[in-house]
Each structure stands twice: as structure tokens, then as C-alpha cells.
Design an enzyme around this catalytic site. Structure first.
Site: not given
Length: 349
Positions: A245, A258, A260
Site C-alpha cells: 500500500d 498497510d 485496512k
């Protein structure tokens, strides 16, 4: 009015008794002399409550397990066709080969311009169709416990929403995730200040993701020196790939980040399941990918919430990353073993 019945006996005298006293008169009675204090538990009918105590203290009373959860589900939803309850006590594995997390020739946090064009290597499957992705490896090496609980969750959702409703629910989640990642990438690529990144000023983004952007706004204030977004990494030696990411500094520390989304709060790292393994796999691939001229030791998992409540940011230290890197190596070995033990592979042999 609360009425308390109490009999006070006086040693050697036939002194007055206090009975049917209201709460307002208790203080006066307590000033009367008493030669002996009795435990408040002395009047408990132990015979009457003995069975209750035994049931609470009995070793037969335990926390929920996959076995009794499955029995409960069978009673409510009918027999479970897939995913038998897992057995506990699986042996702890270690990697057969401990591949290095860092690439020795490279220098940690190598001197490189902190600003400039972002690295964004688009995934190209040409000639690499057989190279597994990080996501695929993790999905195909789930433990029996993980499979059991995932199937249990799916059964409950289908029972609530129906087959078509669950399919639509899954599609909406996937769509929101893509929109969210795209919006975050746009914000980071703009190179604006933390003030310009404020989610409340990002009205140009789809309505479905504005809550998520508000959720991570306090995290974005600490993200600087973005080096890569939505970029492919490939481990040259272990031959796996993934799309990370973001690579940036969080509070001054270079991290693989990352992003989420979640419908439920995830305040602890343990709530993120295999996400730390995923981040370690991405970082290990980046460190061994010749397209990146620097090394990353740390990670960050940011869990955003649709209602805009503050996201949870879980930092992964260099020590934790090494721990999850070893776990990733085990999962990768399991994936390779399953691939070569598959019937189609055995038939070719």
C-alpha cells in the site's frame, strides 16, 4: 423503606433489642456495645448454595471452544457440511531455511531524496503467471482453526442475509476497500501538508469512503516522506510478489504501511490476524527487490472505521517484523509443499 431485622444481644444483661429498624436508625444501634463481631458470611445457608459453588468451581466449566461452538451452530443452523472442528496442540514449526529479511549489500535507510516522484510499479504478470502473490499464499495456508471460524462466520452471515445478500455484502466491502485505497493514494501523492490532508476537506472523494478518511486523519498527520504507493514488490530469491500500500515515514521511522478497513474495532495487534505476516512479507520482498534502493525494517497497520472513529495504528518494530518474517517463511514453505503434493502435480510426475 428498606427494613433491616437485626437482634443485638448484650452480654450478662437483658438489654433492649433492636428489631425492624429502618436504615435511618442503624447508626444508633451500632453505637451499642457488642462483645463479638460476626462475619457477614456466617449467616449464609451454605447447604443451599453448595451446588452453585460446585458448578462454578468445577473443572468441567470451560471457555468456548471450536467443538462446543460447532455443536451450538448445528443446533441453530443445521449440520455443518464443511470445516470440521480443528484439533488443538499443533506442533510449532520453524523455517527449514532462514532466508535473510534484509539484503546485506544494501544500506538501511540509504540516503535518497525524501521528495520527488513516487515509486509505483504496476503489476505485470507477463512471464510471471506462476509466481504466487502474498495474498494467495496466506489464503491457501490458513490453519484449521482459521478455516473453521471463517466458515462459521460465513454461515452466520448467509443465515442472516441469504446467499444473494451475502454476495452483495461481499461485493460492497470489496468496492469500499478499493475506493478507500485509491483515495488514500491520491492524498499521499498530492504531497500536501497534514492540514491539506484533513479528511474533512477531502469532499471530492466518494461519500462511501469519507468516514474512513476521517478515521485516519490523525494518522496521516504523522506520515511524511512518502516513497512508494500501490507498488509491486518481487522477492528475487523466494520468487513471490505482492502489491504494498505505502512506504513512508511514520513519526520519523521508515515503514511499510498497510491500510485496512474494519466494521469492528481492532485495538490490539492480535485482532489483525494475518496482517502482520502480510506486511513482513511485503517488506522482505522490497528489501530483496532491485527496483528499490533502500531497506525497510519496520511496519505499520492502520485500521480505519467507516463511522469516522479514530483509526487504530499498530506499529511493528524491527524485532516484531523479524518474528513475522519467520512465520511468513513457514507459510511459504507450506504453500510450496501443497502445490507439489497436489494431484495434478503428482500426475505429471
Amino acid at each position: 423503606m428498606l427494613v433491616v431485622k437485626r437482634v443485638v444481644r448484650f452480654a450478662g444483661t437483658a438489654g433492649p433489642r433492636c428489631a425492624d429498624l429502618s436504615v435511618s436508625h442503624l447508626s444508633a444501634c451500632h453505637r451499642l456495645p457488642s462483645p463479638k463481631r460476626h462475619s457477614p458470611y456466617s449467616s449464609v445457608d451454605s447447604d443451599r448454595y453448595s451446588s452453585l459453588v460446585k458448578s462454578v468451581m468445577s473443572s468441567r466449566v470451560s471457555s468456548q471452544t471450536p467443538e462446543n461452538l460447532q455443536a451450538e451452530d448445528e443446533h441453530v443452523y443445521g449440520p455443518v457440511v464443511k470445516g470440521p472442528a480443528p484439533s488443538s496442540g499443533a506442533a510449532t514449526r520453524v523455517p527449514k531455511t532462514l532466508h535473510p529479511f534484509l539484503h546485506p549489500p544494501e544500506t538501511l535507510e540509504a540516503e535518497e531524496p525524501e521528495t520527488g516522484p513516487l515509486t509505483r510499479i504496476v503489476l505485470n504478470r507477463e512471464g510471471r503467471s506462476s509466481v504466487p502473490s502474498v495474498t494467495r499464499v496466506l489464503q491457501q495456508t490458513l490453519s484449521k482453526e482459521q478455516i473453521f471460524y471463517l466458515e462459521r462466520w460465513k454461515r452466520r452471515m448467509i443465515a442472516e442475509l441469504g446467499e444473494d445478500g451475502f454476495k452483495q455484502y461481499s461485493q460492497n466491502l470489496f468496492k469500499q476497500g478499493k475506493l478507500f485505497h485509491s483515495a488514500v493514494e491520491d492524498i499521499l501523492a498530492s504531497g500536501g501538508t497534514s492540514q491539506s490532508r484533513n479528511a474533512s476537506e477531502a469532499s471530492e472523494h466518494p461519500l462511501e469512503v469519507q468516514g474512513y478518511l476521517e478515521s485516519i486523519s490523525h494518522v496521516l498527520e504523522d506520515v511524511t516522506a512518502v516513497r512508494a504507493t500501490e507498488s509491486t514488490v518481487h522477492h528475487d530469491a523466494l520468487n513471490y510478489l505482492g502489491i504494498l500500500d505505502c512506504v513512508a515515514r511514520y513519526r520519523g521511522v521508515l515503514c511499510v504501511i498497510d491500510w485496512k478497513t474494519s466494521e469492528k474495532p481492532k485495538p490490539f495487534l492480535s485482532n489483525t490476524y494475518d496482517n502482520p505476516i502480510q506486511v513482513a512479507a511485503y517488506a522482505g520482498a522490497l528489501n530483496n527487490d532491485s527496483n528499490y534502493k533502500y531497506q525497510v525494517e519496520n511496519g505499520l497497520i492502520v485500521v480505519a472505521y467507516k463511522d469516522g472513529s479514530p483509526a487504530h495504528a499498530h506499529q511493528l518494530s524491527a524485532e516484531l517484523m523479524l518474528h513475522y518474517w519467520k512465520t511468513w517463511l513457514i507459510r511459504l514453505e507450506e504453500f510450496i509443499e501443497k502445490r507439489f503434493d497436489s494431484p495434478s502435480r503428482r500426475g505429471k510426475g
